[in-house]
Design a protein around this motif. Structure first.
Motif, short mmCIF file in Angstrom:
data_model
loop_
_atom_site.label_atom_id
_atom_site.label_comp_id
_atom_site.label_asym_id
_atom_site.label_seq_id
_atom_site.Cartn_x
_atom_site.Cartn_y
_atom_site.Cartn_z
N ASP A 192 -25.53 -2.22 124.20
CA ASP A 192 -25.92 -2.89 125.44
C ASP A 192 -27.34 -3.39 125.26
N PHE A 193 -27.60 -4.59 125.78
CA PHE A 193 -28.92 -5.18 125.58
C PHE A 193 -29.47 -5.72 126.89
N ASP A 194 -30.80 -5.71 127.02
CA ASP A 194 -31.41 -6.35 128.18
C ASP A 194 -31.72 -7.81 127.83
N LYS A 195 -32.26 -8.52 128.82
CA LYS A 195 -32.46 -9.97 128.63
C LYS A 195 -33.35 -10.29 127.43
N GLN A 196 -34.42 -9.53 127.33
CA GLN A 196 -35.37 -9.77 126.24
C GLN A 196 -34.70 -9.53 124.87
N GLU A 197 -33.90 -8.50 124.80
CA GLU A 197 -33.22 -8.20 123.54
C GLU A 197 -32.19 -9.28 123.20
N ILE A 198 -31.49 -9.75 124.23
CA ILE A 198 -30.50 -10.81 123.97
C ILE A 198 -31.21 -12.07 123.46
N GLU A 240 -19.80 -22.66 133.61
CA GLU A 240 -20.51 -23.75 132.88
C GLU A 240 -21.97 -23.41 132.60
N SER A 241 -22.68 -22.91 133.62
CA SER A 241 -23.99 -22.27 133.43
C SER A 241 -24.21 -21.37 134.62
N SER A 242 -24.72 -20.16 134.37
CA SER A 242 -24.95 -19.23 135.48
C SER A 242 -26.30 -19.49 136.15
N ASN A 243 -27.06 -20.43 135.62
CA ASN A 243 -28.34 -20.80 136.24
C ASN A 243 -28.09 -21.96 137.22
N GLU A 244 -28.32 -21.68 138.49
CA GLU A 244 -28.02 -22.67 139.52
C GLU A 244 -28.74 -24.00 139.29
N ASP A 245 -30.00 -23.94 138.88
CA ASP A 245 -30.76 -25.18 138.64
C ASP A 245 -30.11 -26.00 137.53
N LEU A 246 -29.76 -25.31 136.46
CA LEU A 246 -29.13 -26.03 135.34
C LEU A 246 -27.76 -26.56 135.76
N TYR A 247 -27.05 -25.76 136.58
CA TYR A 247 -25.73 -26.19 137.06
C TYR A 247 -25.84 -27.55 137.73
N GLY A 265 -6.26 -10.39 141.60
CA GLY A 265 -5.67 -9.59 140.53
C GLY A 265 -5.42 -10.35 139.24
N TYR A 266 -5.90 -11.59 139.19
CA TYR A 266 -5.80 -12.35 137.93
C TYR A 266 -6.66 -11.69 136.86
N GLN A 267 -6.19 -11.77 135.62
CA GLN A 267 -7.13 -11.57 134.51
C GLN A 267 -7.97 -12.83 134.53
N THR A 268 -9.21 -12.65 134.84
CA THR A 268 -10.05 -13.82 135.10
C THR A 268 -10.99 -14.07 133.94
N GLY A 269 -11.02 -15.33 133.55
CA GLY A 269 -11.92 -15.71 132.45
C GLY A 269 -12.92 -16.73 132.94
N THR A 270 -14.11 -16.65 132.39
CA THR A 270 -15.08 -17.69 132.68
C THR A 270 -15.81 -18.04 131.38
N GLY A 271 -16.84 -18.84 131.48
CA GLY A 271 -17.53 -19.21 130.25
C GLY A 271 -18.55 -20.29 130.50
N VAL A 272 -19.22 -20.67 129.46
CA VAL A 272 -20.29 -21.67 129.56
C VAL A 272 -20.23 -22.62 128.37
N MET A 273 -20.93 -23.71 128.50
CA MET A 273 -21.14 -24.59 127.35
C MET A 273 -22.49 -24.22 126.72
N ASP A 316 -31.62 -18.91 129.56
CA ASP A 316 -30.42 -19.25 130.34
C ASP A 316 -29.18 -18.61 129.71
N LEU A 317 -29.09 -18.74 128.40
CA LEU A 317 -27.91 -18.20 127.71
C LEU A 317 -27.86 -16.68 127.80
N ALA A 318 -29.04 -16.05 127.73
CA ALA A 318 -29.09 -14.59 127.87
C ALA A 318 -28.58 -14.21 129.27
N GLU A 319 -29.01 -14.98 130.27
CA GLU A 319 -28.54 -14.71 131.64
C GLU A 319 -27.02 -14.92 131.75
N ASP A 320 -26.50 -15.90 131.03
CA ASP A 320 -25.05 -16.13 131.04
C ASP A 320 -24.32 -14.88 130.56
#
Ligand code: 5AD
Ligand code: SF4
Ligand code: FES
Length: 362
Positions: free
Chosen positions: A11-17, A161-168, A194-202, A212-216
Motif C-alpha cells: 500500500d502506498f501514499d500519494k507521495q510514494e505513488i 477519465e480523470s478523478s481530478n475535477e479541474d482536469l475533467y 450490485g454490478y461488478q463495476t469498473g472504472t479507469g482513466v486515460m 493527478d495519476l497518483a490521485e486516480d
C-alpha cells in the motif's frame, strides 16, 4: 525514498505513488517485476477475454478527446441490427470466449435503453446463460442501470477519465451533459445495484500531472472497484484536444507511464480485474503483451463486424480494425503464449476481488 524497501509494501501514499510513477530504466523495471510477481501469486498466469461488440457509434456527448463525439461529422453513424449482435454472441460462443462486452456511444432515450435490455436478455437466452455480459453504455439513471442488471448484465465499465475535477473539465465541455459529479454518482449507483463495476482513466492527457495519476490510483482504491481499464491517451485529429498533441508525453513515455500505473495498482489491488487496453498496441506493437506483463489480466478481442470497425475510431490507428475475429482468436493465443500466459476459455472470468467481497457480505 529507497525503492527496495518501498517494494516490500503493498500500500502506498500519494507521495510514494508519485515516486513510483517517476521511475525510469532499471528502477522502473524493478517495479514492473514486482507487479508481475504479485499478479502471478494472486491470479496466476491466466488471462480472461471479453469479446467486444461495438454496438453503435451514435453518441449525444461531445468529449473533447473522442472521435465519436457528436460534433465530429466524419464517422458514418451506425447501429448494429439485433441479428448482427446475436451473430457476434454466437461467434463468441463458438470461439469459447466466456463473455462479451457491449460498448457504444451514449444515448438516453427510451428506445435505446429498452433495446439494450432486449439485447442483454436475448444474448443470455441464445447462449443458454453461458456468456457473461459486460455493458459500457455510459451514464444512465438508476432505473435504467437496474433494468439492465435485471436483464442479466453483471459487469459495467464507466471510466472516470480523470478523478481530478479541474482536469475533467479541461477534457470535457463545461455543461450539464458532461458533469463530473454525475459521473461519480453513476459509479456509486452501479456499485450499489450490485454490478461488478469498473472504472479507469486515460494516461498522458494534456495538463495531466503525476500527482493527478497518483490521485486516480487512490480513487480506485477508495472506491474499492472490481475492475479497472486504463490506457494511454491517443490524440485524434478530428477532436479539440488534438491541438495539444505537442505538449503530451511522447509515445514511449506514455507507454511506460501506462505500464507503471498498471503495476502500482496491481500491487495495491492484487485481485481486481485489469484490462490491457487495445490502445496500448497503437503505441507499441507489443503494447498489449507489455501491459499483461505489468499486471493486467483481461483482453478484449474485437467481435464487431468489419464493415463497422472503421466507423468506431474513438482514437486513430486502432489495432485489429482490418482483422477477422478468427484471426484475433489465433493471434491472441499465440501472443499470450509468447509471454508464458494462458487464456482461460469458456469462463466468465469475474473479478476475484469482487467475489471475495461479496462472499463476506452474504
Ligand atoms: N485516446 C484514448 N482513449 C480514448 N477514449 C476515448 N477517446 C480516447 C482517445 N483519444 C477512451 C475513454 C472512454 C473509452 C470508451 O475510450 O476513456 O471511456
Ligand atoms: Fe461519446 Fe463515450 Fe466518446 Fe464521450 S467517450 S464522445 S460519451 S463515445
Ligand atoms: Fe487482432 Fe492480433 S489480436 S489480429
Amino acid at each position: 525514498m529507497d525503492l527496495e524497501t518501498l517494494l516490500q509494501k503493498n500500500d502506498f501514499d500519494k507521495q510514494e505513488i508519485c515516486f513510483l510513477l517517476s521511475l525510469q530504466g532499471e528502477q522502473a523495471k524493478k517495479l514492473l517485476d514486482k507487479s508481475l510477481e504479485m499478479k502471478l501469486k494472486y491470479l496466476d498466469n491466466k488471462v480472461h477475454l471479453r469479446g467486444l461488440i461495438e454496438y453503435s457509434n451514435i453518441c449525444e456527448k461531445n468529449c473533447l478527446y473522442c472521435g465519436l463525439r457528436t460534433h465530429n461529422a466524419k464517422p458514418v453513424r451506425y447501429t448494429m441490427t439485433d441479428e448482427e449482435v446475436f451473430a457476434c454472441a454466437e461467434l463468441a460462443m463458438q470461439m469459447n470466449y466466456g463473455s462479451v462486452a457491449l460498448q457504444c456511444g451514449e444515448r438516453s432515450d427510451k428506445a435505446f435503453t429498452d433495446k439494450i435490455t432486449h439485447l442483454v436478455e436475448k444474448i443470455k437466452k441464445v447462449s443458454d446463460g453461458k456468456l457473461g455480459i459486460t455493458l459500457s453504455c455510459g451514464e444512465q439513471t438508476k432505473e435504467v442501470y437496474t433494468q439492465w442488471f435485471n436483464a442479466g448484465a453483471h459487469r459495467y465499465l464507466l471510466r472516470i477519465e480523470s478523478s481530478n475535477e479541474d482536469l475533467y473539465y479541461k477534457i470535457h465541455p463545461k455543461n450539464n451533459m458532461h458533469s463530473f459529479f454525475r459521473r461519480l454518482e453513476c459509479i456509486d449507483t452501479l456499485q450499489n445495484i450490485g454490478y461488478q463495476t469498473g472504472t479507469g482513466v486515460m494516461i498522458g492527457l494534456p495538463f495531466q500531472t503525476v500527482e493527478d495519476l497518483a490521485e486516480d490510483i487512490l480513487f480506485f482504491k477508495k472506491k474499492d472497484v472490481a475492475m479497472v481499464g486504463m490506457g494511454p491517451f491517443i490524440p485524434h485529429s478530428d477532436t479539440p484536444l488534438w491541438q495539444y498533441s505537442e505538449i503530451i508525453p511522447n509515445k514511449k513515455d506514455r507507454m511506460l507511464l501506462t505500464l507503471k500505473m498498471i503495476a502500482v495498482l496491481r500491487i495495491m489491488m492484487p485481485e481486481i480485474n485489469m484490462v490491457s487496453a487495445t490502445a496500448n498496441q497503437t503505441l507499441d506493437p507489443l503494447g498489449r503483451e507489455k501491459a499483461i506483463m505489468a499486471g493486467a489480466n483481461v483482453i478484449m478481442p474485437n467481435l464487431t463486424p468489419n464493415k463497422y470497425r472503421e466507423e468506431y475510431l474513438i482514437y486513430p490507428d486502432k489495432a485489429c480494425v482490418g482483422d477477422k475475429p478468427e484471426e484475433c482468436y489465433h493471434c491472441l493465443d499465440l501472443r499470450m503464449h509468447s509471454i508464458d500466459h494462458e487464456i482461460l476459455y469458456s469462463e466468465w472470468g469475474d473479478s476475484k476481488a469482487f467475489l471475495k467481497k461479496n462472499a463476506i457480505k452474504q
